[in-house]
Design a protein around this motif. Structure first.
Motif, mmCIF file in Angstrom:
data_model
loop_
_atom_site.group_PDB
_atom_site.id
_atom_site.type_symbol
_atom_site.label_atom_id
_atom_site.label_comp_id
_atom_site.label_asym_id
_atom_site.label_seq_id
_atom_site.Cartn_x
_atom_site.Cartn_y
_atom_site.Cartn_z
ATOM 1 N N PHE A 8 0.626 -1.294 -0.450
ATOM 2 C CA PHE A 8 -0.064 0.039 0.549
ATOM 3 C C PHE A 8 1.117 1.317 0.090
ATOM 4 O O PHE A 8 1.896 1.339 0.729
ATOM 5 C CB PHE A 8 -0.799 0.165 1.637
ATOM 6 N N ALA A 19 -0.754 -4.776 7.226
ATOM 7 C CA ALA A 19 -0.769 -5.048 6.123
ATOM 8 C C ALA A 19 0.156 -5.921 5.549
ATOM 9 O O ALA A 19 0.907 -6.618 5.952
ATOM 10 C CB ALA A 19 -0.376 -3.489 5.196
ATOM 11 N N ARG A 20 -0.517 -7.121 4.659
ATOM 12 C CA ARG A 20 0.295 -8.091 4.282
ATOM 13 C C ARG A 20 1.179 -8.923 3.072
ATOM 14 O O ARG A 20 2.663 -9.233 3.805
ATOM 15 C CB ARG A 20 -0.921 -9.245 4.084
ATOM 16 N N ARG A 23 4.061 -9.391 5.725
ATOM 17 C CA ARG A 23 4.870 -10.971 6.342
ATOM 18 C C ARG A 23 5.752 -11.020 5.079
ATOM 19 O O ARG A 23 6.413 -11.964 5.382
ATOM 20 C CB ARG A 23 3.256 -12.325 6.604
ATOM 21 N N PHE A 42 -4.447 3.189 -3.731
ATOM 22 C CA PHE A 42 -5.834 1.615 -3.899
ATOM 23 C C PHE A 42 -6.739 2.177 -5.529
ATOM 24 O O PHE A 42 -7.250 1.193 -5.989
ATOM 25 C CB PHE A 42 -7.078 2.375 -2.884
ATOM 26 N N MET A 45 -4.443 -0.473 -7.600
ATOM 27 C CA MET A 45 -5.047 -1.473 -7.002
ATOM 28 C C MET A 45 -6.051 -1.937 -8.067
ATOM 29 O O MET A 45 -5.494 -4.122 -7.837
ATOM 30 C CB MET A 45 -5.037 -1.643 -5.950
ATOM 31 N N LYS A 46 -7.070 -1.843 -8.490
ATOM 32 C CA LYS A 46 -8.371 -2.582 -9.301
ATOM 33 C C LYS A 46 -8.086 -1.792 -10.044
ATOM 34 O O LYS A 46 -8.859 -2.390 -10.979
ATOM 35 C CB LYS A 46 -9.135 -1.181 -8.572
ATOM 36 N N GLY A 57 -7.134 -8.022 -7.044
ATOM 37 C CA GLY A 57 -6.793 -6.617 -6.994
ATOM 38 C C GLY A 57 -6.426 -5.817 -5.461
ATOM 39 O O GLY A 57 -6.018 -5.011 -5.100
ATOM 40 N N GLN A 58 -5.459 -6.957 -4.660
ATOM 41 C CA GLN A 58 -5.176 -6.709 -3.628
ATOM 42 C C GLN A 58 -3.674 -6.370 -3.541
ATOM 43 O O GLN A 58 -2.575 -6.851 -4.181
ATOM 44 C CB GLN A 58 -5.900 -7.680 -2.402
ATOM 45 N N ILE A 59 -2.716 -6.696 -2.357
ATOM 46 C CA ILE A 59 -1.652 -6.353 -2.473
ATOM 47 C C ILE A 59 -1.800 -7.572 -0.530
ATOM 48 O O ILE A 59 -2.713 -7.485 -0.511
ATOM 49 C CB ILE A 59 -0.765 -4.879 -1.803
ATOM 50 N N PRO A 60 -0.545 -7.977 -0.803
ATOM 51 C CA PRO A 60 0.906 -8.458 -1.582
ATOM 52 C C PRO A 60 0.597 -9.496 -3.362
ATOM 53 O O PRO A 60 0.543 -9.802 -2.898
ATOM 54 C CB PRO A 60 2.202 -8.439 -1.047
ATOM 55 N N GLU A 71 -1.105 -14.289 -3.196
ATOM 56 C CA GLU A 71 -1.742 -14.827 -1.657
ATOM 57 C C GLU A 71 -0.635 -15.288 -1.202
ATOM 58 O O GLU A 71 0.659 -15.756 -1.414
ATOM 59 C CB GLU A 71 -2.296 -16.285 -2.202
ATOM 60 N N THR A 72 -0.658 -15.031 0.148
ATOM 61 C CA THR A 72 0.877 -14.614 0.970
ATOM 62 C C THR A 72 1.049 -15.503 0.649
ATOM 63 O O THR A 72 2.087 -15.869 1.733
ATOM 64 C CB THR A 72 0.605 -14.238 2.509
#
Ligand SMILES: N[C@@H](CCC(=O)N[C@@H](CS)C(=O)NCC(=O)O)C(=O)O
Length: 217
Positions: A8, A19-20, A23, A42, A45-46, A57-60, A71-72
């Motif tokens: 982000f 925020a992922r 990890r 944001f 991301m989309k 449309g996400q992180i990371p 997918e983490t």
């Protein structure tokens, strides 16, 4: 080969490490791999360019040469497979560590996210006060079992592994709720994770996005 992750540009947590991308940064720090970070709004991301990397449309995300992952769980698993230090050599111990990664993501994280959503997104609903204790008790149910399994051990199955990295990452979101402190061995487990030099490096790297330092690991 250069590793690039996305994070982000403006994390809702303001750099508290929830925020992922944290990890993924932690896993890369544990295995001593440098990485670049592409910060996304944001809106971006989309948009199609990012949706091609992350269908939701996400992180990371994680890019390395012509490999692109989302997918983490998959990303941390990939890092752990490629570099020594996050999964045991013994095949059975390795399978058990991977099992804990899945347990963190599939069995523990959903209850914790439900609680976060109940507090963040539902507090203005007329039924929110009645529902919250139910959601909290579902979290307690998971923690009680996890606490019993961990007992007085430092880590879930022998040496620190990607399973612990993922479990600690998931539990960290609970800290402000106070629920974690109801299980002193789990609170100590999370503190042990946070005390790892690699965790600290990862935390500082994500925090740097907010303090103006370069956002690389
Ligand atoms: N299961 C996914 C979840 C990814 C996720 O929820 N990412 C959050 C940030 S921590 C996000 O991008 N949220 C913004 C959104 O969904 O629009 C994973 O583990 O990678």
């Amino acid at each position: 080969m250069t590793i690039t992750i996305t994070a982000f540009a403006q994390s809702p947590d303001g750099g508290k490490g929830l925020a992922r991308d944290s990890r993924v940064r932690w896993a890369l720090a544990e295995v001593d791999q440098p990485y670049d970070v592409r910060l996304l709004s944001f809106k971006v991301m989309k948009q199609p360019a990012h949706l091609a990397l992350h269908p939701f449309g996400q992180i990371p995300t994680y890019e390395e040469g012509d490999l692109a992952l989302f997918e983490t769980g998959a990303i941390v698993f990939h890092i752990a497979e490629r570099h020594a230090g996050l999964l045991p050599d013994d095949a059975n111990a390795r399978a058990r560590a991977i099992t804990w990664m899945f347990a963190a993501l599939n069995t523990v994280e959903p209850a914790i996210l439900e609680l976060a959503n109940a507090k963040l997104l539902e507090s203005d609903k007329p039924w929110s006060k009645q529902r919250l204790p139910l959601v909290e008790d579902r979290v307690r149910d998971r923690l009680q079992h996890l606490s019993a399994r961990l007992g007085s051990a430092d880590w879930l199955d022998g040496a620190f592994s990607a399973g612990d990295l993922m479990m600690v990452s998931v539990l960290l979101r609970l800290k402000p709720s106070g629920i974690l402190d109801e299980y002193p061995n789990l609170a100590a487990y999370v503190a042990r994770g946070e005390a790892r030099p690699a965790y600290k490096r990862a935390f500082d790297a994500q925090r740097a996005v907010y303090t103006g330092k370069p956002a690389t690991g």
